[in-house]
Motif scaffolding. Structure first.
Motif, PDB file in Angstrom:
ATOM      1  N   HIS A 186      -7.339   1.726  10.543  1.00 53.50           N
ATOM      2  CA  HIS A 186      -6.013   1.177  10.244  1.00 53.50           C
ATOM      3  C   HIS A 186      -5.358   1.872   9.049  1.00 53.50           C
ATOM      4  N   ALA A 187      -6.114   2.723   8.342  1.00 54.35           N
ATOM      5  CA  ALA A 187      -5.614   3.317   7.098  1.00 54.35           C
ATOM      6  C   ALA A 187      -4.698   4.506   7.383  1.00 54.35           C
ATOM      7  N   PRO A 188      -3.487   4.550   6.801  1.00 54.33           N
ATOM      8  CA  PRO A 188      -2.610   5.706   7.003  1.00 54.33           C
ATOM      9  C   PRO A 188      -3.236   7.001   6.514  1.00 54.33           C
ATOM     10  N   GLN A 189      -4.017   6.920   5.413  1.00 56.08           N
ATOM     11  CA  GLN A 189      -4.688   8.096   4.854  1.00 56.08           C
ATOM     12  C   GLN A 189      -6.173   7.775   4.680  1.00 56.08           C
TER      13      GLN A 189
ATOM     14  N   ARG B 297      -2.228   4.452  -4.041  1.00 54.73           N
ATOM     15  CA  ARG B 297      -2.640   3.129  -3.608  1.00 54.73           C
ATOM     16  C   ARG B 297      -2.879   3.162  -2.111  1.00 54.73           C
ATOM     17  N   THR B 298      -3.918   2.467  -1.662  1.00 51.76           N
ATOM     18  CA  THR B 298      -4.335   2.546  -0.279  1.00 51.76           C
ATOM     19  C   THR B 298      -4.490   1.185   0.320  1.00 51.76           C
ATOM     20  N   PRO B 299      -4.478   1.050   1.661  1.00 48.37           N
ATOM     21  CA  PRO B 299      -4.598  -0.258   2.290  1.00 48.37           C
ATOM     22  C   PRO B 299      -6.013  -0.754   2.238  1.00 48.37           C
TER      23      PRO B 299
ATOM     24  N   GLU C   8      -1.558  -0.490  20.667  1.00 49.24           N
ATOM     25  CA  GLU C   8      -0.576  -1.528  20.971  1.00 49.24           C
ATOM     26  C   GLU C   8      -1.122  -2.917  20.660  1.00 49.24           C
ATOM     27  N   GLN C   9      -2.381  -3.154  21.055  1.00 46.37           N
ATOM     28  CA  GLN C   9      -2.936  -4.499  20.942  1.00 46.37           C
ATOM     29  C   GLN C   9      -3.450  -4.821  19.540  1.00 46.37           C
ATOM     30  N   GLU C  10      -4.007  -3.831  18.838  1.00 46.54           N
ATOM     31  CA  GLU C  10      -4.672  -4.081  17.564  1.00 46.54           C
ATOM     32  C   GLU C  10      -4.046  -3.314  16.400  1.00 46.54           C
ATOM     33  N   ALA C  11      -2.913  -2.641  16.644  1.00 47.81           N
ATOM     34  CA  ALA C  11      -2.215  -1.880  15.599  1.00 47.81           C
ATOM     35  C   ALA C  11      -3.090  -0.798  14.984  1.00 47.81           C
ATOM     36  N   ASP C  12      -3.987  -0.199  15.791  1.00 51.59           N
ATOM     37  CA  ASP C  12      -4.826   0.885  15.287  1.00 51.59           C
ATOM     38  C   ASP C  12      -3.966   2.115  15.014  1.00 51.59           C
ATOM     39  N   VAL C  13      -4.218   2.775  13.898  1.00 49.26           N
ATOM     40  CA  VAL C  13      -3.519   4.017  13.576  1.00 49.26           C
ATOM     41  C   VAL C  13      -4.270   5.212  14.145  1.00 49.26           C
ATOM     42  N   TRP C  14      -5.615   5.196  14.016  1.00 54.27           N
ATOM     43  CA  TRP C  14      -6.452   6.301  14.456  1.00 54.27           C
ATOM     44  C   TRP C  14      -7.340   5.857  15.607  1.00 54.27           C
TER      45      TRP C  14
END
Length: 356
Positions: A247-250, A354-356, A289-295
């Motif tokens: 889920h982390a953008p970075q 700063r990170t999620p 779509e279902q779990e908002a996964d980024v990667w």
């Protein structure tokens, strides 16, 4: 009644010794002492072994208890009797116990103790031979008790951090092991679920923090848990990131933040551990779509390289069995676990964003 005569006995001492001799003159009492020296037995069991009525055995046992020769312990409706410790230091009592033991061995009473003890176990054996309790899927409701039993095997368990705690499922594992747990999430709604879980499971050692991983609120919570000032360089024994890295953008910056939350290494001792549970690379676009996964997961080699760049050392990785992956929408993926330890090379707090 004194069991150890004084070197210069008084009239009272002599009377007490006479009472002891009279007490031990009854053969049933000698045999009671012999049996109680061999095994802790209930009054009813002693009556069965001695082939005497239970009221008679109870009276004799009461006299021996009053004299301090037998100890009693209540277990439900049972009264269990055993020989009091050290009473055989008195030569008269020692002789009585030995005489009772010989008598019980001679008539086969002592040999019947094994059969009697096996009888205690028979009802339990019959219960489990019928299948016992029905088997249900999933972890047992008493799993926290089993986890707590493992706690002494873990050398460093002062503080654990659950990064991205969500509804707090991992708290049921960490709470019974660690002295304090700091659970972090950016979502107040998720933390409310975690708070309710902690309440229901009586996890009173959990601090919930709504903040970023490198936020001041997290640092304050760690300092409180360790009894230090917020400015002190404090860290956790173990930092867990369970299915949050995708889920982390970075991801690299998030791994750096996780490494900084672990305690720094000391002389002769490596730093705190960082445990990352996440998916191997996959192509299930529905999870975005279902779990908002980024990667869509991470190749094992890629995850290891990210961890090394984040300042983790002594890295170990393993693929987890599918049976351990629960019943969620991600159960069909391949899960992997990475464990590494903070090194001196972990970046300082102001190096990463700063990170999620």
């Amino acid at each position: 009644m004194s069991l150890h005569p004084d070197s210069s006995p008084s009239t009272a001492d002599a009377a007490a010794r006479c009472e002891l001799y009279k007490l031990l003159a009854e053969p049933v009492r000698l045999r009671l002492l012999g049996l109680a020296a061999a095994e802790e037995l209930a009054v009813g069991e002693l009556a069965e072994l001695l082939r005497e009525g239970q009221p008679k055995v109870s009276r004799h046992a009461a006299a021996l208890r009053e004299a301090g020769l037998l100890l009693a312990r209540r277990q439900g409706t049972w009264t269990l009797l055993r020989l009091a410790p050290d009473v055989q230091r008195d030569p008269v009592v020692d002789d009585a116990v030995r005489a009772g033991t010989r008598a019980c061995e001679a008539d086969g009473t002592m040999a019947r103790i094994a059969d009697l003890l096996a009888g205690r176990d028979q009802e339990t054996r019959d219960f489990f031979a019928r299948g016992g309790r029905p088997v249900r899927a999933g972890a047992p409701s008493e799993v926290a008790s089993y986890i707590a039993a493992l706690a002494p095997l873990i050398p460093h368990r002062l503080l654990a951090i659950d990064a991205g705690t969500g509804d707090g499922a991992l708290l049921e594992v960490l709470g019974p092991i660690f002295h304090r747990v700091v659970a972090i999430d950016r979502s107040a709604a998720q933390l409310e679920l975690a708070r309710e879980r902690a309440r229901r499971r009586e996890l009173h050692n959990v601090d919930l923090v709504c903040d970023e991983l490198d936020g001041l609120g997290v640092r304050k919570a760690i300092a409180r848990a360790l009894g230090q000032s917020p400015s002190a360089s404090a860290g956790a024994d173990v930092v867990f990131a369970a299915r949050m890295l995708h889920h982390a953008p970075q991801p690299l910056q998030t791994l750096r933040a996780l490494a900084r939350l672990a305690r720094a290494p000391k002389a002769g001792e490596r730093g705190g551990a960082v445990c990352v549970l996440d998916y191997e690379a996959h192509d299930d676009l529905l999870l975005r779509e279902q779990e908002a996964d980024v990667w869509l997961g991470f190749e094992p080699k890629q995850l290891r390289e990210l961890a090394l760049e984040a300042g983790l050392v002594d890295i170990e990785m393993r693929q987890l069995p599918a049976a351990w992956q629960g019943e969620g929408p991600d159960r069909h993926l391949t899960w992997q676990l990475l464990v590494g330890f903070r090194s001196d090379a972990a970046p300082p707090t102001n190096e990463a964003s700063r990170t999620p």
